[in-house]
Write a protein that holds these residues in place. Sequence first.
Motif, PDB file in Angstrom:
ATOM      1  N   TYR A 125      -4.546   2.661  -7.113  1.00 52.30           N
ATOM      2  CA  TYR A 125      -3.263   2.198  -7.636  1.00 52.30           C
ATOM      3  C   TYR A 125      -3.423   1.659  -9.055  1.00 52.30           C
ATOM      4  CZ  TYR A 125       0.798  -0.901  -8.100  1.00 52.30           C
ATOM      5  OH  TYR A 125       1.910  -1.532  -8.547  1.00 52.30           O
ATOM      6  N   ARG A 126      -4.456   0.805  -9.261  1.00 49.06           N
ATOM      7  CA  ARG A 126      -4.665   0.213 -10.591  1.00 49.06           C
ATOM      8  C   ARG A 126      -5.019   1.296 -11.607  1.00 49.06           C
ATOM      9  NH1 ARG A 126      -3.737  -4.693 -12.312  1.00 49.06           N
ATOM     10  NH2 ARG A 126      -5.413  -4.458 -13.790  1.00 49.06           N
ATOM     11  N   SER A 158      -7.377   2.141  -1.875  1.00 53.26           N
ATOM     12  CA  SER A 158      -6.033   2.499  -2.331  1.00 53.26           C
ATOM     13  C   SER A 158      -5.598   1.577  -3.463  1.00 53.26           C
ATOM     14  CB  SER A 158      -5.037   2.506  -1.173  1.00 53.26           C
ATOM     15  OG  SER A 158      -4.960   1.252  -0.610  1.00 53.26           O
ATOM     16  N   LEU A 159      -6.040   0.321  -3.436  1.00 51.17           N
ATOM     17  CA  LEU A 159      -5.690  -0.596  -4.527  1.00 51.17           C
ATOM     18  C   LEU A 159      -6.369  -0.176  -5.826  1.00 51.17           C
ATOM     19  CD1 LEU A 159      -5.665  -4.312  -3.463  1.00 51.17           C
ATOM     20  CD2 LEU A 159      -3.941  -3.048  -4.689  1.00 51.17           C
ATOM     21  N   LYS A 160      -7.632   0.236  -5.706  1.00 48.30           N
ATOM     22  CA  LYS A 160      -8.379   0.665  -6.889  1.00 48.30           C
ATOM     23  C   LYS A 160      -7.690   1.886  -7.514  1.00 48.30           C
ATOM     24  CE  LYS A 160     -13.059   1.972  -8.234  1.00 48.30           C
ATOM     25  NZ  LYS A 160     -13.290   1.104  -9.369  1.00 48.30           N
ATOM     26  N   GLN A 166     -14.101  -4.451  -8.002  1.00 42.96           N
ATOM     27  CA  GLN A 166     -13.645  -3.062  -7.939  1.00 42.96           C
ATOM     28  C   GLN A 166     -12.245  -2.897  -8.503  1.00 42.96           C
ATOM     29  OE1 GLN A 166     -15.871  -1.063  -7.387  1.00 42.96           O
ATOM     30  NE2 GLN A 166     -17.352  -2.426  -6.429  1.00 42.96           N
ATOM     31  N   VAL A 167     -11.455  -3.968  -8.503  1.00 51.44           N
ATOM     32  CA  VAL A 167     -10.113  -3.834  -9.064  1.00 51.44           C
ATOM     33  C   VAL A 167      -9.982  -4.572 -10.394  1.00 51.44           C
ATOM     34  CG1 VAL A 167      -8.890  -3.443  -6.896  1.00 51.44           C
ATOM     35  CG2 VAL A 167      -9.306  -5.750  -7.663  1.00 51.44           C
ATOM     36  N   ASN A 194       0.814  -1.210   0.000  1.00 47.76           N
ATOM     37  CA  ASN A 194       0.000   0.000   0.000  1.00 47.76           C
ATOM     38  C   ASN A 194       0.846   1.259   0.000  1.00 47.76           C
ATOM     39  OD1 ASN A 194      -2.657  -0.982  -0.052  1.00 47.76           O
ATOM     40  ND2 ASN A 194      -2.406  -1.670   2.042  1.00 47.76           N
ATOM     41  N   LYS A 228      -1.940   3.348 -12.408  1.00 50.55           N
ATOM     42  CA  LYS A 228      -0.980   2.526 -13.150  1.00 50.55           C
ATOM     43  C   LYS A 228      -1.417   2.415 -14.612  1.00 50.55           C
ATOM     44  CE  LYS A 228       0.562  -2.199 -13.008  1.00 50.55           C
ATOM     45  NZ  LYS A 228       1.954  -2.248 -13.394  1.00 50.55           N
ATOM     46  N   GLN A 229      -2.727   2.192 -14.823  1.00 52.17           N
ATOM     47  CA  GLN A 229      -3.192   2.034 -16.194  1.00 52.17           C
ATOM     48  C   GLN A 229      -3.076   3.338 -16.966  1.00 52.17           C
ATOM     49  OE1 GLN A 229      -7.030   0.296 -15.863  1.00 52.17           O
ATOM     50  NE2 GLN A 229      -6.207  -1.760 -16.066  1.00 52.17           N
ATOM     51  N   LYS A 273      -1.499  -7.222 -15.654  1.00 54.84           N
ATOM     52  CA  LYS A 273      -1.885  -6.282 -16.706  1.00 54.84           C
ATOM     53  C   LYS A 273      -3.415  -6.217 -16.821  1.00 54.84           C
ATOM     54  CE  LYS A 273       0.180  -4.209 -20.407  1.00 54.84           C
ATOM     55  NZ  LYS A 273       1.552  -3.766 -20.495  1.00 54.84           N
ATOM     56  N   ASP A 330       1.213   1.910 -18.139  1.00 54.07           N
ATOM     57  CA  ASP A 330       1.128   0.738 -19.012  1.00 54.07           C
ATOM     58  C   ASP A 330       1.414   1.079 -20.477  1.00 54.07           C
ATOM     59  OD1 ASP A 330       0.784  -1.008 -17.090  1.00 54.07           O
ATOM     60  OD2 ASP A 330      -1.379  -1.304 -17.335  1.00 54.07           O
TER      61      ASP A 330
END
Lengths: 330, 84
Positions: free
Chosen positions: B75-76, B71-73, A309-310, A151, B79-80, A294, B84
Amino acid sequence: MFSSNARNLIRSSLINRCKSTLVVAEHNNEALNPITLNTISAAKKIGGDVTVLVAGTKCGPASEALAKVEGVAKVLVAENAAFKGFTPESITPLVLAAQSQFKFTHILAGATAFGKNVLPRVASKLDVSPISEIIDVKSEDTFVRTIYAGNAILTLRSTDPVKVITVRGTNFAPAAATGGSGAVEQAPTGDYASQLSEFVSQELTKSDRPELTGAKVIVSGGRGLKSGDNFKLLYDLADKFGAAVGASRAAVDAGYVPNDLQIGQTGKIVAPELYIAVGISGAIQHLAGMKDSKTIVAINKDPEAPIFQVADIGLVADLFKAVPELTGKL
Amino acid sequence: MSAEIRSKVIGLYKHLQYLGREYPGPNGPQKFRQQIRDAFLKHKDETDPKKIMALVAHGRYVAKEVEALYSLKKYRALKQRYYD
């Protein structure tokens, strides 16, 4: 002020001149583990000479392959019956002997079961702090690693005389396997047989599928599969792609699959091109292990599951229908 | 219920409701907040302080998971967009 600057200058140029890195290679006496190539890339990024240490009962194939790797200056070979099973108790004294002979400034290994086993022991013997799972190299003494389960990202400067580092393979491109001409030498000899422990045997799960950490496509299953037998659905799907099969912690804890399949914070960290999560609700501990994939595809019957959600593509469906259908269409 | 525990429960409820403001998905905030409300109401008759504290601990665990999910959402998404 000037004098202290001058002193710093002299010191840093001294360090620059003496910079040299030891990479502890991982192999299985037959072939080299690809993570060693990623580790060599990290070593090249640090700069200086790269020396690779190969220890085992039969180092021929691995050392030959390593001598050809671009950027490798020297390959130290230690063939000894004591290294059977690659126990840290026998390899640590070898690394220390190499260290005392060549005075490396950095000692690196891949962040695998092997590297995570050996290097902390080496670090404690050298009385320095190990730096685990780096994801980037800023300079010779500044490294980037993740904390709090990925995190937050920490950039740290080490003031230890010797930096003992494990490298997360997914964050470094593999070094070119050809184009180098490293010299193969014998590592310092000594009595490395450990009195403390002895390698008895190991049982490896044999599989034709690619290894999880290096796979381009991963199909992974969670508690939604309900039993270990149902993982066969995933194996069928994985065979169509040539994919590896993983599992969430819930599935491992429930005993559906062995724990070497576990993906997540406490399991393996993966970064495939395509990640298919089947019957996984998406606990953070699991998501943290695959967040660098990816494309993430999620199949789950609960539309509220956090994994959606991810995920980039989500399918709300019963996996026992959707997965065989998918397998049939491929 | 002692005042101390009471304030802990109310604090947790408010914190979760606050976290729910940004819950993703169509009608995400409303759904999430309703779920939190239902979960609290389900245990409204609980009187044993030990059990209440266990429930509060579970609630805090949920809050941590939700924070990490955000925070993960993020992050993705970043990142995208940039890497990428």
